[in-house]
Design a protein around this motif. Structure first.
Motif, short mmCIF file in Angstrom:
data_model
loop_
_atom_site.label_atom_id
_atom_site.label_comp_id
_atom_site.label_asym_id
_atom_site.label_seq_id
_atom_site.Cartn_x
_atom_site.Cartn_y
_atom_site.Cartn_z
N LYS A 152 13.08 -2.95 -1.23
CA LYS A 152 14.02 -3.95 -0.71
C LYS A 152 13.37 -4.81 0.36
O LYS A 152 13.51 -6.04 0.36
CB LYS A 152 15.25 -3.24 -0.13
CG LYS A 152 16.29 -4.20 0.44
CD LYS A 152 17.48 -3.48 1.03
CE LYS A 152 18.47 -4.48 1.62
NZ LYS A 152 19.64 -3.80 2.23
N ILE A 153 12.62 -4.18 1.26
CA ILE A 153 11.97 -4.92 2.35
C ILE A 153 10.91 -5.86 1.81
O ILE A 153 10.84 -7.03 2.20
CB ILE A 153 11.37 -3.95 3.39
CG1 ILE A 153 12.48 -3.17 4.10
CG2 ILE A 153 10.53 -4.72 4.42
CD1 ILE A 153 11.95 -2.06 5.01
N PHE A 154 10.08 -5.38 0.86
CA PHE A 154 8.98 -6.24 0.40
C PHE A 154 9.51 -7.40 -0.45
O PHE A 154 8.95 -8.50 -0.43
CB PHE A 154 7.89 -5.44 -0.32
CG PHE A 154 8.04 -5.25 -1.80
CD1 PHE A 154 7.96 -6.31 -2.68
CD2 PHE A 154 8.21 -3.98 -2.33
CE1 PHE A 154 8.07 -6.12 -4.05
CE2 PHE A 154 8.33 -3.79 -3.70
CZ PHE A 154 8.26 -4.86 -4.56
N ILE A 155 10.59 -7.19 -1.21
CA ILE A 155 11.18 -8.29 -1.99
C ILE A 155 11.70 -9.38 -1.05
O ILE A 155 11.47 -10.58 -1.25
CB ILE A 155 12.29 -7.79 -2.92
CG1 ILE A 155 11.68 -6.96 -4.07
CG2 ILE A 155 13.10 -8.94 -3.49
CD1 ILE A 155 12.70 -6.32 -4.98
N ARG A 156 12.40 -8.93 0.01
CA ARG A 156 12.91 -9.89 0.99
C ARG A 156 11.77 -10.60 1.71
O ARG A 156 11.80 -11.82 1.89
CB ARG A 156 13.80 -9.16 2.01
CG ARG A 156 14.38 -10.09 3.09
CD ARG A 156 15.11 -9.30 4.15
NE ARG A 156 16.29 -8.64 3.60
CZ ARG A 156 17.05 -7.78 4.29
NH1 ARG A 156 16.71 -7.46 5.54
NH2 ARG A 156 18.10 -7.24 3.75
N VAL A 207 0.85 -1.20 0.00
CA VAL A 207 0.00 0.00 0.00
C VAL A 207 0.88 1.25 0.00
O VAL A 207 0.63 2.21 -0.74
CB VAL A 207 -0.95 0.01 1.22
CG1 VAL A 207 -1.64 1.36 1.34
CG2 VAL A 207 -1.99 -1.10 1.08
N ILE A 208 1.94 1.23 0.81
CA ILE A 208 2.87 2.36 0.86
C ILE A 208 3.59 2.54 -0.48
O ILE A 208 3.69 3.66 -1.01
CB ILE A 208 3.90 2.17 1.99
CG1 ILE A 208 3.20 2.14 3.35
CG2 ILE A 208 4.96 3.26 1.95
CD1 ILE A 208 4.12 1.83 4.51
N VAL A 209 4.07 1.40 -1.05
CA VAL A 209 4.79 1.46 -2.33
C VAL A 209 3.87 2.02 -3.42
O VAL A 209 4.25 2.91 -4.20
CB VAL A 209 5.31 0.06 -2.72
CG1 VAL A 209 5.83 0.06 -4.17
CG2 VAL A 209 6.41 -0.38 -1.78
N ALA A 210 2.64 1.49 -3.50
CA ALA A 210 1.69 1.94 -4.51
C ALA A 210 1.30 3.40 -4.28
O ALA A 210 1.13 4.16 -5.25
CB ALA A 210 0.45 1.04 -4.50
N GLY A 211 1.14 3.79 -3.02
CA GLY A 211 0.79 5.19 -2.71
C GLY A 211 1.87 6.14 -3.18
O GLY A 211 1.58 7.20 -3.77
N PHE A 251 14.09 13.32 -3.55
CA PHE A 251 15.06 12.25 -3.27
C PHE A 251 14.74 11.52 -1.97
O PHE A 251 15.05 10.33 -1.82
CB PHE A 251 16.48 12.83 -3.25
CG PHE A 251 17.01 13.14 -4.62
CD1 PHE A 251 17.25 12.12 -5.54
CD2 PHE A 251 17.25 14.45 -5.01
CE1 PHE A 251 17.74 12.41 -6.80
CE2 PHE A 251 17.72 14.75 -6.27
CZ PHE A 251 17.97 13.73 -7.18
N SER A 252 14.10 12.20 -1.02
CA SER A 252 13.67 11.52 0.23
C SER A 252 12.61 10.48 -0.08
O SER A 252 12.64 9.36 0.44
CB SER A 252 13.12 12.55 1.23
OG SER A 252 14.11 13.46 1.61
N ILE A 253 11.66 10.87 -0.95
CA ILE A 253 10.61 9.93 -1.34
C ILE A 253 11.20 8.73 -2.10
O ILE A 253 10.82 7.58 -1.85
CB ILE A 253 9.54 10.64 -2.19
CG1 ILE A 253 8.76 11.64 -1.31
CG2 ILE A 253 8.58 9.64 -2.83
CD1 ILE A 253 7.79 12.51 -2.10
N VAL A 254 12.15 9.01 -3.00
CA VAL A 254 12.79 7.93 -3.76
C VAL A 254 13.54 6.99 -2.82
O VAL A 254 13.50 5.76 -2.97
CB VAL A 254 13.75 8.52 -4.82
CG1 VAL A 254 14.61 7.41 -5.44
CG2 VAL A 254 12.96 9.24 -5.91
N ALA A 255 14.24 7.57 -1.81
CA ALA A 255 14.98 6.74 -0.84
C ALA A 255 14.04 5.85 -0.04
O ALA A 255 14.31 4.66 0.18
CB ALA A 255 15.79 7.64 0.08
N VAL A 256 12.93 6.44 0.42
CA VAL A 256 11.93 5.66 1.17
C VAL A 256 11.38 4.53 0.30
O VAL A 256 11.20 3.39 0.76
CB VAL A 256 10.79 6.58 1.68
CG1 VAL A 256 9.64 5.74 2.24
CG2 VAL A 256 11.29 7.55 2.73
#
Length: 609
Positions: A88-92, A40-44, A77-82
């Motif tokens: 990375k977290i969701f793939i793992r 949900v966060i990634v899609a948002g 760039f903050s949004i891109v970093a987040v």
């Protein structure tokens, strides 16, 4: 090659099946919720990226200023970093869930296979079961983990895109989205075709798995019958059918994406046409126009992703049905609840409550029929005293092996009872009974591992001294120590590195190492030569001493010392007595024995010449 049974699968998406499956996977609930939350966060974040582009154009490019550029760059760039951290977290997390799901389902399925009765394996091919535990489990774990990601991402993205677009311009949104209804209809058509094609591929994959298993298991028979060419043609026929179905499924899948892209391009064209006119007429800012173009171009990606995920779920539904069918299969033989409370079950035994078996056995008014309706016994009665050796002889299909299978509770009487030490064996646990029975089959099966490992299958906590004592008792110790590695010799899959006689001796040691009170030999010497038979016969005499024993015999010379010989004919005791008594009767047993002796003498004469 055998044909696997046709599998009935549900054509439409069945939420009931998935609810039932998730009930079995309840321990993954929190992990899946966390994964969905991440998506949900990634899609948002993905949804708001075009808004940043709009801001940059309207407030920096159009106004020819860099006043807020640093702030904008920092925010961007903050949004891109987040987003990078989230990805990375969701793939793992998804990879971990996929692996653990597969492990959990396979463990659940394997446990069920240990619980199921003989009758289940009578009607299920090895290839079919292998396909369930490999390809079906892999498909399910992949769809549940990664499919959840794709579905949540696609739904949130679509809602976010449409919500933002409607907020800025309702008319332009409706114009841009006018291709969605026909796209939905086209998508349904293609997904139905794709689903049907992949369903055929899965069925043929199960058939190929069955072919592989059958061919490898019967390799020696293939060689002796010189069937290599015929088997290759049969396999090629199945492989060609699978290739054809796979190509057909691939063509439909390949056509679907370009159609989605084309329809998306039409929607984008409408957005450019009407949006461009609005910009020229100053009814729409240039930044908003670019934002609309971005949303229109990107909108059909989650549409395509969602359609593909739904199709994958439909394809995996057949796997879910088959896995649930396996897990929910009820064994024909099970312990009653009150028995489990006292004696435990197969996986949690309460050995402290187990009574010692003396060995008095009684078949009392026994009736038995197989599931297919074939009647074997009607009012069968037999009493066996502790320490007696009972030999069973008769024609193939007369019921000899069924008697010992009923005794071992691989099957249960249709009516009547089997008493052990005066008590119905159904009043005690399966594990209690079968732990006290040593069973040697006609065709010995050894597991991959060492000789020591295979003997320990009869008693997992057996010491080296107990293993060696069992091997000596059955005359196997000598040939074991003659090889360089001794008890650590790897026997190979199925015991392929040993002779039939050596495998049989190890199976005898395996059966005796646990010191069972009851011993069963099911034509254990019928597949070995005369020299090995003498060695094994000596081992049998040692093993059966002071144990209640049942010997299903093909070679009658091996049972002349039995306390009682039963001639079984059409499920009834036709003749009964010891060897001398039956020979004096000059009935069925007499004729069978004398004919065998004549055949053996003829063979000895031929070999001598």
């Amino acid at each position: 090659m055998s044909r696997i049974k046709e599998e009935k699968v549900t054509e439409k998406l069945n939420l009931g099946i998935w609810r039932k499956l998730f009930k079995y996977l309840s321990e993954f609930k929190n992990s899946l919720i966390f994964l969905a939350f991440l998506m949900v966060i990634v899609a948002g974040i993905d949804s708001i990226m075009p808004l940043l582009t709009k801001y940059a154009i309207d407030n920096l490019v159009e106004k020819h200023t860099t006043e807020t550029l640093k702030t904008f760059a920092l925010v961007f760039f903050s949004i891109v970093a987040v987003q990078a951290i989230n990805v990375k977290i969701f793939i793992r997390q998804a990879g971990k869930i996929e692996t653990e799901l597969a492990y959990h389902i396979r463990k659940m399925g394997f446990k069920k296979l240990q619980e199921l009765s003989f009758s289940y394996y009578d009607n299920s091919s090895v290839g079919w079961l292998m396909s369930r535990m490999t390809s079906d489990v892999a498909r399910l774990s992949e769809v549940i983990s990664w499919g959840l990601i794709d579905m949540v991402w696609a739904i949130v993205m679509m809602i976010g895109f449409i919500g933002i677009m409607l907020f800025y311009n309702v008319k332009l949104t409706l114009i841009s989205m006018c291709v969605v209804p026909p796209l939905f209809i086209i998508g349904m058509f293609f997904q139905k075709k794709i689903l049907k094609a992949y369903r055929s591929v899965r069925k043929l994959n199960s058939q190929l798995t069955s072919d592989f298993n059958e061919e490898v298991a019967g390799a020696k028979t293939t060689k002796t019958l010189v069937r290599e060419d015929e088997n290759l043609n049969e396999f090629k026929y199945d492989a060609d059918k699978m290739r054809h179905s796979s190509v057909r499924a691939g063509i439909f899948s390949a056509l679907f994406l370009p159609i989605v892209i084309s329809m998306g391009s039409i929607g984008t064209g409408f957005a450019i046409w009407f949006g461009g006119n609005s910009v020229m007429l100053h009814g729409l800012s240039y930044g908003t126009f670019v934002m609309f173009i971005s949303y229109t171009v990107q909108f059909f990606d989650p549409v395509s992703q969602l359609a593909g995920t739904i199709a994958e779920i439909q394809q995996a539904q057949a796997s879910a049905e088959r896995i649930i069918s396996l897990v929910e299969t009820k064994p024909d033989i099970w312990d009653k609840e009150q028995v489990v409370k006292i004696y435990g079950d197969l996986f949690n035994p309460k050995k402290e409550n187990w009574e010692k078996i003396n060995g008095d056995i009684e078949f009392n008014n026994l009736y038995f029929s197989y599931k297919n309706g074939e009647k074997v016994f009607e009012d069968f009665n037999l009493k066996v005293k502790k320490g007696d050796t009972i030999a069973l002889v008769g024609e193939t299909g007369s019921g000899k092996s069924t008697i010992v299978n009923l005794l071992c509770r691989f099957y249960e009487p249709t009516s009547g009872e089997i008493l052990i030490d005066g008590k119905d064996y159904r009043e005690r646990s399966l594990l209690w009974l079968q732990s006290n029975i040593g069973y040697v089959l006609q065709s010995p099966h050894l597991f991959r591992g060492t000789i020591k490992d295979n003997i320990k299958y009869g008693k997992l906590d057996a010491t080296n001294e107990e293993i060696e004592r069992a091997a000596k008792l059955v005359n196997a110790h000598q040939f074991i120590i003659e090889n360089e590695k001794g008890y650590d010799l790897e026997v190979g899959e199925g015991g392929g590195s040993l002779s039939t006689g050596q495998k049989q001796l190890i199976s005898f040691a395996r059966a005796i190492v646990g010191n069972p009170a009851i011993f069963v030999l099911d034509e254990a010497t019928s597949s070995i030569d005369t020299e090995n038979e003498r060695i094994i016969q000596n081992a049998i005499e040692k093993i059966l001493s002071d144990r209640t024993s049942f010997v299903v015999a093909h070679r009658l010379s091996t049972i002349v010392s039995a306390d009682k010989i039963l001639v079984i004919k059409q499920g009834k005791i036709y003749e009964s007595g010891d060897h001398k008594q039956l020979m004096k009767m000059k009935g069925y047993y007499y004729k069978l024995y004398t004919n065998q002796r004549l055949e053996e003498k003829e063979m000895e004469s031929i070999n001598a010449s």
